[in-house]
Scaffold this active site. Sequence first.
Site, PDB file in Angstrom:
ATOM      1  N   GLN A  47      40.722  33.809  54.361  1.00 29.92           N
ATOM      2  CA  GLN A  47      41.823  34.237  54.666  1.00 29.92           C
ATOM      3  C   GLN A  47      42.434  33.746  55.998  1.00 29.92           C
ATOM      4  O   GLN A  47      41.576  33.330  56.861  1.00 29.92           O
ATOM      5  CB  GLN A  47      41.489  36.092  54.966  1.00 29.92           C
ATOM      6  CG  GLN A  47      41.265  36.805  53.805  1.00 29.92           C
ATOM      7  CD  GLN A  47      42.604  36.978  52.963  1.00 29.92           C
ATOM      8  OE1 GLN A  47      43.605  36.910  53.279  1.00 29.92           O
ATOM      9  NE2 GLN A  47      42.322  37.054  51.360  1.00 29.92           N
ATOM     10  N   TYR A  49      37.899  36.754  40.712  1.00 35.94           N
ATOM     11  CA  TYR A  49      38.432  35.714  41.718  1.00 35.94           C
ATOM     12  C   TYR A  49      37.648  36.010  43.119  1.00 35.94           C
ATOM     13  O   TYR A  49      38.325  36.216  44.213  1.00 35.94           O
ATOM     14  CB  TYR A  49      39.876  35.983  42.043  1.00 35.94           C
ATOM     15  CG  TYR A  49      40.580  36.249  40.565  1.00 35.94           C
ATOM     16  CD1 TYR A  49      41.114  35.241  40.028  1.00 35.94           C
ATOM     17  CD2 TYR A  49      40.945  37.328  39.875  1.00 35.94           C
ATOM     18  CE1 TYR A  49      41.889  35.136  38.844  1.00 35.94           C
ATOM     19  CE2 TYR A  49      41.643  37.519  39.053  1.00 35.94           C
ATOM     20  CZ  TYR A  49      42.107  36.407  38.431  1.00 35.94           C
ATOM     21  OH  TYR A  49      42.657  36.459  37.220  1.00 35.94           O
ATOM     22  N   GLU A  96      34.115  33.243  40.119  1.00 32.39           N
ATOM     23  CA  GLU A  96      35.260  32.501  40.651  1.00 32.39           C
ATOM     24  C   GLU A  96      35.257  31.203  40.011  1.00 32.39           C
ATOM     25  O   GLU A  96      34.301  30.591  39.626  1.00 32.39           O
ATOM     26  CB  GLU A  96      34.699  32.245  42.213  1.00 32.39           C
ATOM     27  CG  GLU A  96      35.412  31.034  42.881  1.00 32.39           C
ATOM     28  CD  GLU A  96      36.795  31.194  43.037  1.00 32.39           C
ATOM     29  OE1 GLU A  96      37.710  30.443  42.644  1.00 32.39           O
ATOM     30  OE2 GLU A  96      37.400  32.265  43.412  1.00 32.39           O
ATOM     31  N   ASP A 142      40.897  40.273  43.116  1.00 33.13           N
ATOM     32  CA  ASP A 142      41.795  39.851  44.084  1.00 33.13           C
ATOM     33  C   ASP A 142      42.253  38.063  43.383  1.00 33.13           C
ATOM     34  O   ASP A 142      42.177  37.270  43.964  1.00 33.13           O
ATOM     35  CB  ASP A 142      41.154  39.289  45.363  1.00 33.13           C
ATOM     36  CG  ASP A 142      41.552  38.835  46.536  1.00 33.13           C
ATOM     37  OD1 ASP A 142      42.871  38.740  46.495  1.00 33.13           O
ATOM     38  OD2 ASP A 142      41.027  38.444  47.359  1.00 33.13           O
ATOM     39  N   CYS A 173      48.523  39.774  46.602  1.00 37.02           N
ATOM     40  CA  CYS A 173      49.231  39.066  47.836  1.00 37.02           C
ATOM     41  C   CYS A 173      50.725  38.905  47.482  1.00 37.02           C
ATOM     42  O   CYS A 173      51.484  38.118  48.086  1.00 37.02           O
ATOM     43  CB  CYS A 173      48.601  37.765  48.061  1.00 37.02           C
ATOM     44  SG  CYS A 173      48.425  36.568  46.842  1.00 37.02           S
TER      45      CYS A 173
END
Length: 415
Positions: free
Chosen positions: A236, A268, A292, A345, A372
């Site tokens: 992040q 993710y 991932e 995510d 997002c």
Amino acid sequence: MGELLGTTVELQVTNVAHGGVSVARLDGRVVFVADSLPGETVLARISSDDHQSFWRAETVEVLEESPHRRLHVWKAAALDRDPDRRAGGAEFGHIDLPWQRELKRQVLVDSLQRFARLENHPALEVQVEAVEGDDAANGLGWRTRVSLHVDDDGFVGPYAARSHRVVTVDALPLATQAVEYASPLDERLLGTDRVDVVSDGRRGARVVVGSAPAGKPIVERVGEREFRLDELGFWQVHHGAARTLTEAVQQQVLSELFDPSAANLDLYGGVGLLAAALIDRFTPDVRIESVESDASATANAEFNLRDAANASAATARVDRYLGQLQRDASTAERQALARASVIIDPPRAGAGKLVVASLIDLHPAQVVYVACDPVAFSRDLAQFSAGGYELRSLRAFDLFPHTHHVEAIGVLTPR
């Protein structure tokens, strides 16, 4: 292209649109106007007229300004620069910080109404929450990593807004002090086209020219837990974002539906940040797998979750991983998945139809969706809703001050 390309027109700006621009109309045609605010009258230069349903324009002068307009926080992106030379990455920098959050809220709510078809739902009352400390800092000094570009003459800088044209700047006000100080803004670099400046996870910063060399990890800390990640691996960007998302997930996940022994998933999952959030919220014995596609991130996730005996990390594309579960899971494994809590995510494009369809089929007890992009989230939410899930809670966070981006966390459960 039409005759108005490059000409200046007067526009009445009416409302905000997704993507950091506002909306006006010219002879009935929608025009997306950069560097403007709803309620303003501006002179704007038509920069694109090759789309049938809309044009684009860049503000060059404000004739009647909004009470929420402020001096731009970044001189390199302000109106007194020609639109072709304005630095990108701070498209809301001319707006009062609380009003930025109101505009982001409007975009999120509009997306939920238009794409998820939400009506009279508590989620439509969502507010965009600030990260602790941002108001006192006027939303500055939060970026722990910056990607800069190098032109053919070796000059270093960000891209101009909505382009791949490098512009030179003498400051990076959104960056942390260490990252701004380390950025080679006054240097000329030949033989590369990119420079990344990355916080080292402590008080300094690293400059990475070109691709990152192998074997250079950094360590970030969230609460009492440390996370190892590659120098240019995903993390992040806001210095307070990882903590904010960790705490939000821990608060929003429905404890009455959480089963530590179920086949819980962190999709993710990156380097394991949100898997760790559930482990720390409930018990070190939580069974959870982080999924991932980046093998290096998966290796770091495995290392970061090593204190949890029942945590694991898998390298796979999420759609393929879930597809294999659908094909191969036994009856007992299906039952464990049906009791599961799943964190998702996804990237800015959203989870997409295949992933959402697989999750609906596997039917977990709850899905914690970290989004997002409000439009992608709302489209996925519509598919979840059609598949029998409902949105139980929603929070939104301003993890990217002075930009149009907003983060949201929604919890979904079967009806």
